[in-house]
Design a protein around this motif. Structure first.
Motif, PDB file in Angstrom:
ATOM      1  N   THR A  70       0.932   8.391   6.557  1.00  0.00           N
ATOM      2  CA  THR A  70       1.362   9.115   5.346  1.00  0.00           C
ATOM      3  C   THR A  70       2.723   9.777   5.595  1.00  0.00           C
ATOM      4  O   THR A  70       3.117  10.007   6.743  1.00  0.00           O
ATOM      5  CB  THR A  70       0.348  10.216   4.990  1.00  0.00           C
ATOM      6  OG1 THR A  70       0.336  11.161   6.079  1.00  0.00           O
ATOM      7  CG2 THR A  70      -1.047   9.662   4.765  1.00  0.00           C
ATOM      8  N   VAL A  81       0.839  -1.204   0.000  1.00  0.00           N
ATOM      9  CA  VAL A  81       0.000   0.000   0.000  1.00  0.00           C
ATOM     10  C   VAL A  81       0.874   1.254   0.000  1.00  0.00           C
ATOM     11  O   VAL A  81       2.092   1.177   0.198  1.00  0.00           O
ATOM     12  CB  VAL A  81      -0.991  -0.011   1.195  1.00  0.00           C
ATOM     13  CG1 VAL A  81      -2.079  -1.043   0.962  1.00  0.00           C
ATOM     14  CG2 VAL A  81      -0.280  -0.244   2.505  1.00  0.00           C
ATOM     15  N   SER A  82       0.236   2.424  -0.204  1.00  0.00           N
ATOM     16  CA  SER A  82       1.017   3.619  -0.549  1.00  0.00           C
ATOM     17  C   SER A  82       2.065   4.026   0.485  1.00  0.00           C
ATOM     18  O   SER A  82       3.148   4.470   0.116  1.00  0.00           O
ATOM     19  CB  SER A  82       0.096   4.784  -0.875  1.00  0.00           C
ATOM     20  OG  SER A  82      -0.787   4.981   0.164  1.00  0.00           O
ATOM     21  N   ASP A 106      -4.220   1.825  -0.673  1.00  0.00           N
ATOM     22  CA  ASP A 106      -3.885   2.711   0.456  1.00  0.00           C
ATOM     23  C   ASP A 106      -4.244   2.001   1.755  1.00  0.00           C
ATOM     24  O   ASP A 106      -5.036   1.057   1.766  1.00  0.00           O
ATOM     25  CB  ASP A 106      -4.690   4.014   0.312  1.00  0.00           C
ATOM     26  CG  ASP A 106      -4.118   5.142   1.146  1.00  0.00           C
ATOM     27  OD1 ASP A 106      -3.100   4.934   1.819  1.00  0.00           O
ATOM     28  OD2 ASP A 106      -4.711   6.245   1.119  1.00  0.00           O
ATOM     29  N   ASP A 163      -7.258  -3.446  -0.093  1.00  0.00           N
ATOM     30  CA  ASP A 163      -6.255  -2.617  -0.774  1.00  0.00           C
ATOM     31  C   ASP A 163      -5.034  -3.447  -1.171  1.00  0.00           C
ATOM     32  O   ASP A 163      -4.494  -3.293  -2.266  1.00  0.00           O
ATOM     33  CB  ASP A 163      -5.856  -1.445   0.129  1.00  0.00           C
ATOM     34  CG  ASP A 163      -6.922  -0.381   0.141  1.00  0.00           C
ATOM     35  OD1 ASP A 163      -6.820   0.561  -0.649  1.00  0.00           O
ATOM     36  OD2 ASP A 163      -7.893  -0.509   0.912  1.00  0.00           O
ATOM     37  N   HIS A 175      -4.100   7.484   7.577  1.00  0.00           N
ATOM     38  CA  HIS A 175      -4.592   8.878   7.585  1.00  0.00           C
ATOM     39  C   HIS A 175      -5.246   9.262   8.913  1.00  0.00           C
ATOM     40  O   HIS A 175      -5.722  10.381   9.056  1.00  0.00           O
ATOM     41  CB  HIS A 175      -5.626   9.054   6.457  1.00  0.00           C
ATOM     42  CG  HIS A 175      -5.095   8.672   5.120  1.00  0.00           C
ATOM     43  ND1 HIS A 175      -4.520   9.567   4.265  1.00  0.00           N
ATOM     44  CD2 HIS A 175      -5.013   7.459   4.507  1.00  0.00           C
ATOM     45  CE1 HIS A 175      -4.120   8.936   3.167  1.00  0.00           C
ATOM     46  NE2 HIS A 175      -4.400   7.656   3.303  1.00  0.00           N
TER      47      HIS A 175
END
Ligand code: 13P
Ligand code: SF4
Length: 301
Positions: A113, A58-59, A82, A259, A87
């Motif tokens: 993040t 994931v990101s 993600d 995800d 977040h």
């Protein structure tokens, strides 16, 4: 040529390597050059000398790899993959905590993040959070974003004032004590191994608590032959590969991170071919987010 063969061919031509987390689909783990938990993958990312990194995860994982190895090009097979928890922090709360406690350390789970990392003093993963927090000189710790991992750390280190945030992983937080009771009744000889992103009442019922690598190593080294697994079900691929004679049961059939599962061989081939979904992090964010990541790597040794 099959998709797998094309991937292998393009990987060589482009001098690319594939990193994969234990939660991605089996066929992706099968072709990856490096598979592991978040800590292992972030360490590997610093050492890679290939020109391109394809990050099957994931990101936040791709971002961390880029931050730690900025001269390499990092690509995500699915730009939309993600982590919901990444977040779940109110940045204003961080400033507020810093005002309230002079000696505060903001300890940031790597599932966050890059921007959140810039506000943090040190990163941790589930494999090293207890060790790192224990060794920090600070008494007051604001642990972000995961409230469940934070709670686990707090319990292990009662001498520190660990302040909790209310982020959570939707997959782990959905696991229930009823599921544990039922699984233990169905498999009375099985040991229960669990990830610390689960709620504390579930952790209280476990025989072992640890990261995905920790769970895999524990099951591999155990003399027991049956295990109930309380984490995302992607770990079954490595568990079964390493332990063909042992039995593994998921705590929940719904333990699936959608995800992570969006990553397919076709998408990997696509980024190798078209160089889409490259990860970019601004210099300002990279410099600030690199400090807590590098501090984690140093303190975890
Ligand atoms: P690990 O630290 O075990 O890799 O876990 C990462 C994760 O995303 C758990 O949900
Ligand atoms: Fe994030 Fe949970 Fe998925 Fe891990 S399993 S990547 S914490 S949403």
């Amino acid at each position: 040529m099959s998709t797998r063969e094309e991937i292998q061919k393009l990987k060589k031509e482009k001098n690319a390597v594939i990193l994969a987390h234990y939660y991605v689909n089996d066929e992706v783990q099968e072709i990856a050059d490096y598979i592991g938990d978040s800590f292992y993958l972030s360490k590997v990312a610093t050492k890679i000398d290939a020109a391109q990194i394809i990050f099957a995860g994931v990101s936040f994982m791709g971002e961390s790899a880029k931050i730690l190895n900025p001269t390499k090009r990092v690509f995500m097979p699915d730009a939309g993959a993600d982590c919901a928890m990444a977040h779940m922090v109110d940045m204003k709360k961080i400033t507020q905590m810093r005002e309230q406690y002079e000696d505060l350390a903001v300890v940031c789970y790597i599932n966050s993040t890059a921007e959140i990392k810039t506000f943090s003093d040190v990163c941790v993963t589930s494999a090293n959070a207890v060790k790192i927090v224990k060794n920090l000189p600070n008494k007051n710790i604001f642990f972000i974003p995961d409230g469940n991992l934070g709670e686990y750390v707090k319990e292990q280190i009662p001498e520190k004032n660990v302040i909790l945030n209310n982020g959570y992983c939707p997959i782990h937080a959905a696991m229930t004590t009823e599921q544990v009771k039922k699984a233990k009744e169905t498999y009375p000889d099985a040991e229960f191994l669990v990830h610390p992103e689960c709620k504390k009442e579930i952790l209280a019922m476990a025989d072992y608590i640890g990261s995905t690598s920790g769970i895999i190593n524990y099951a591999t080294n155990s003399e027991k032959t049956e295990f109930i697994i309380g984490t995302e079900n992607g770990v079954f691929y490595e568990l079964k590969k390493k332990n063909p004679g042992k039995k593994f049961y998921p705590l929940s059939e719904k333990g699936i991170c959608q995800d992570m599962k969006t990553i397919t061989l076709t998408k990997i081939l696509n980024v190798l071919k078209n160089e889409e979904n490259e990860v970019f992090v601004s210099d300002e964010v990279r410099q600030k987010a690199m400090r807590p990541l590098e501090r984690m790597l140093a303190l975890a040794e």
